[in-house]
Design a protein around this motif. Structure first.
Motif, PDB file in Angstrom:
ATOM      1  N   GLN A 228       0.811  -1.214   0.000  1.00 51.42           N
ATOM      2  CA  GLN A 228       0.000   0.000   0.000  1.00 51.42           C
ATOM      3  C   GLN A 228       0.843   1.263   0.000  1.00 51.42           C
ATOM      4  N   THR A 229       2.123   1.111  -0.212  1.00 46.76           N
ATOM      5  CA  THR A 229       3.034   2.251  -0.128  1.00 46.76           C
ATOM      6  C   THR A 229       3.791   2.429  -1.432  1.00 46.76           C
ATOM      7  N   VAL A 230       3.964   3.697  -1.812  1.00 44.25           N
ATOM      8  CA  VAL A 230       4.824   4.054  -2.937  1.00 44.25           C
ATOM      9  C   VAL A 230       6.028   4.799  -2.374  1.00 44.25           C
ATOM     10  N   TYR A 231       7.212   4.272  -2.629  1.00 44.13           N
ATOM     11  CA  TYR A 231       8.451   4.881  -2.162  1.00 44.13           C
ATOM     12  C   TYR A 231       9.098   5.672  -3.295  1.00 44.13           C
ATOM     13  N   ILE A 246       4.442   7.543   0.012  1.00 43.98           N
ATOM     14  CA  ILE A 246       3.006   7.817   0.002  1.00 43.98           C
ATOM     15  C   ILE A 246       2.310   6.523   0.374  1.00 43.98           C
ATOM     16  N   ARG A 247       1.539   6.558   1.451  1.00 44.58           N
ATOM     17  CA  ARG A 247       0.793   5.370   1.862  1.00 44.58           C
ATOM     18  C   ARG A 247      -0.690   5.692   1.859  1.00 44.58           C
ATOM     19  N   LEU A 248      -1.457   4.857   1.184  1.00 44.75           N
ATOM     20  CA  LEU A 248      -2.901   5.039   1.129  1.00 44.75           C
ATOM     21  C   LEU A 248      -3.580   4.207   2.217  1.00 44.75           C
ATOM     22  N   GLU A 249      -4.849   4.453   2.398  1.00 40.93           N
ATOM     23  CA  GLU A 249      -5.624   3.710   3.390  1.00 40.93           C
ATOM     24  C   GLU A 249      -5.663   2.224   3.021  1.00 40.93           C
ATOM     25  N   ASP A 250      -5.927   1.397   4.031  1.00 46.44           N
ATOM     26  CA  ASP A 250      -5.890  -0.045   3.822  1.00 46.44           C
ATOM     27  C   ASP A 250      -6.928  -0.533   2.819  1.00 46.44           C
TER      28      ASP A 250
END
Length: 707
Positions: A228-231, A246-250
């Motif tokens: 769920q994360t973009v580095y 950037i981490r979005l909701e689960d």
């Protein structure tokens, strides 16, 4: 990263792998979740008759496919309206509808030329007709539900279709999305950007048409999707540095990412709950756009959303074209948003919804567009009624294909053509041809003509139930004895292959039929006026076809060698790279992943100039996802992963005198679908949350980072 977060990340990684593993091969509708459920009920104990690929030993891929199939069956019971083209490229190729509804759609369209004996004789080309109003659409959906009920009763299985439709929205859809929801895009063109650009890009299906992936670079930074994360990682110097994340909701399941001109797009599916906790779950596909001109501090600009599960995305001329699969629920007429797709929270107008070729339907392919420079501005949208299969996007047109099966008739492919440009989308025409596509390489636009190579199977070859093939080499519950018996034992009709050329109005211009009997298309590549395609039974015939006269296509060459190529890629002037499997003389046992280099400088006399077998390797991600291969012909490098007891990433070069040379290999722990790319003078290998850098000159390791 604490243990809980790491476990969660690993789970999301598995979800990504299951989906990306199967992005390039179109699964027949009879293997969609609802159809699988009915098949298991109605066909229990019956042996299969059809057999497609006579090889075994793809253990690693088979394990993954078993998980996908189990998920499909579970989702069929819990979420009968959800799915995707899966089973190898293409995790679709990514739509749950019964055999009856497919049959009745095709049957209801006598005007649609269903079941014709020849694709060129009597095939009917019609306009894409828009709906008059929502009442017309609702009536089509209701008819689909009624036909499905009748089919279920006729097969001895009592299924409450309305309840199933409600289940499609009233349960946890995460499993459906993670295991089945994926793009139908498939194929690849030139692969990486030119070596002169300073960095490599995603291997794409159509040169000049951008695609998303799990890893992207702009030459200065890496953008890496992990769960769920973009580095965002700085690669401006030899020592890499993590800049931001950037981490979005689960509940936002990120599928892919795209980067262009300082804009980062996160593509994901999330679910929206309607009518309280026990109500309907409505899937939404979203494109979330960030300004990353300062990569250490990404700034969210806007989110574009539309109904359905994420399918794929294409970028052309600065515009993003977003595709999703939306399944209509059998609900009350007043619950419009559950059976009419929305874009940005607004119902798509009837005039922008193209109706099915029959008189019923239950799903749509939804397409919307927006300007990447102004993602908050105007969007255009269309919805195409019908079970979408492979979506092929040329430089000017969108082709949505659908495999259709009708009892007593030859399986067909429906083709819907829409033009696009500067964000505008318009319907053009639709038609049907006999036969089905293997993957998106089997369909190609050139000079205003659409060229296709399809496998044509006899009517009711398998009682309407197509075998699961590709990863296993045999149908569900098939034994090798049953397979051989059916393939070689006295059918009145047999499998063959056809090559079609359609004009810009989708009218048949030329065709060749009856090719390579008892064999299936495994791979194809169209290169200008010449088309190449591989079929397989025990040896690998590589056919070359002259398409310079669209009205008179000709087979001009046929090379037979052991094994088969699953993927073909142009490799400089007069060369064609093949990646596939080596097979024993009986065509029953694989001996390893095989590299072939073909000299195609004379298409009438194609030669295999070199080959290399990676022994004890059972398969490769390249077979199922063309984006998994790195190719740069100017640097004379190509890389991909293969798996046996372990997963290993390889980089090769090629020389006419010495053949294939391994220049790099790296064993990977765990299962990932790794990506290899270069920027400047360094090569980067990304697997999950780990990045390693190497000198491009000699592949000496320089740095690594764990995110």
């Amino acid at each position: 990263m604490d243990e809980n977060n790491r476990n969660e990340t690993e789970l999301h990684q598995i979800e990504n792998e299951l989906c990306s593993l199967t992005e390039d091969v179109q699964v027949p509708p009879s293997l969609e979740p609802e159809a699988v459920e009915e098949m298991l009920k109605e066909k229990a104990g019956q042996k299969k008759k059809a057999y497609r690929r006579k090889y075994a030993g793809l253990a690693a891929a088979a394990c993954v496919c078993v998980v996908v199939v189990i998920a499909a069956v579970m989702v069929g019971a819990l979420n009968s309206g959800s799915g995707r083209d899966f089973a190898a490229g293409s995790a679709k190729d990514e739509q749950g509808v019964s055999d009856a509804s497919r049959a009745s759609e095709s049957t209801a369209a006598g005007e649609d030329a269903a079941g014709q004996d020849s694709a060129g004789e009597g095939s009917t080309v019609t306009e894409l007709t828009a709906a008059e109003d929502y009442d017309e659409i609702y009536a089509y959906i209701q008819e689909e539900q009624e036909q499905a009920k009748k089919q279920a009763k006729a097969g001895g299985a009592s299924v409450d279709i309305a309840s199933s439709d409600q289940a499609a929205f009233s349960g946890d859809t995460a499993a459906a999305e993670s295991a089945l929801d994926s793009g139908a895009a498939s194929g690849s063109a030139s692969g990486s950007a030119s070596g002169l650009a300073g960095y490599s890009d995603t291997n794409v299906r159509e040169e000049g048409v951008g695609e998303a992936d799990s890893v992207k670079t702009d030459g200065k930074n890496l953008y890496i999707l992990d769960g769920q994360t973009v580095y965002i990682v700085d690669i401006g110097s030899e020592e890499m540095q993590a800049l931001s994340e950037i981490r979005l909701e689960d509940d936002c399941y990120i599928r892919e990412i795209y980067i262009e001109e300082g804009k980062l797009v996160l593509l994901y599916t999330r679910t929206e709950i309607l009518y309280g906790e026990d109500g309907y779950y409505k899937p939404l596909t979203c494109a979330e756009v960030y300004d990353v001109s300062d990569p250490s501090s990404p700034e969210k600009i806007n989110t574009v959303s539309q109904s359905g599960n994420y399918n794929t995305v294409r970028v052309s001329g600065g515009y993003v074209y977003l595709f999703s699969d939306f399944y209509a629920a059998g609900v009350a007429r007043t619950d419009t948003s559950l059976y009419i797709p929305e874009v940005q929270g607004k119902l798509i107008e009837p005039s922008a919804i193209y109706m099915p070729q029959g008189k019923m339907g239950s799903s749509y392919t939804v397409i919307s567009s927006f300007d990447l420079d102004d993602p908050s501005g105007k969007t255009d949208s269309r919805a195409v009624f019908g079970i979408g299969g492979l979506c092929y996007v040329s430089g000017n047109n969108i082709y949505i294909t659908e495999a259709q099966y009708e009892t007593g008739e030859v399986p067909q492919t429906s083709i819907r053509k829409l033009s696009y440009g500067d964000g505008e989308i318009d319907g053009v025409a639709q038609t049907k041809v006999n036969g089905t596509l293997n993957d998106s390489f089997c369909i190609d636009e050139y000079g205003g003509y659409l060229r296709m190579v399809v496998t044509v199977e006899p009517a009711d070859m398998d009682d309407g139930i197509m075998p699961l093939t590709g990863l296993f080499g045999f149908g569900i519950n098939d034994s090798e004895e049953t397979a051989e018996e059916s393939l070689d034992g006295g059918r009145e009709q047999t499998v063959s292959n056809s090559l079609y050329v359609l004009n810009e109005d989708l009218e048949m211009a030329g065709e060749i039929s009856g090719l390579a009997e008892e064999e299936y298309v495994y791979s194809a590549r169209f290169m200008g006026d010449i088309g190449y395609f591989v079929t397989f039974k025990q040896v690998d015939p590589l056919f070359s076809a002259d398409l310079s006269d669209p009205e008179n296509p000709k087979i001009i060459g046929e090379l037979k060698i052991p094994g088969f190529s699953e993927y073909l890629h142009p490799y400089g002037s007069g060369k064609l790279l093949g990646i596939g499997m080596s097979v024993d003389e009986e065509g029953m046992t694989t001996e390893g992943v095989k590299l072939s280099m073909f000299d195609v400088s004379d298409p009438e006399n194609v030669e295999e100039t070199a080959n290399l077998v990676l022994e004890d390797m059972y398969g490769s991600d390249v077979f199922y996802n063309y984006r998994a291969v790195f190719v740069d012909t100017e640097k004379n490098l190509f890389g991909f992963s293969a798996y046996g007891d372990e997963t290993e990433y390889f980089v090769f070069s090629y020389d006419d005198a010495d053949g294939f040379q391994e220049v790099f290999s790296r064993k990977l722990s765990g299962y990932y679908e790794p990506r290899g790319l270069y920027a400047g003078e360094r090569f980067y290998l990304i697997a999950g949350n780990t990045v390693e850098s190497y000198a491009l000159s000699d592949f000496e390791k320089l740095d690594d980072i764990v995110l």
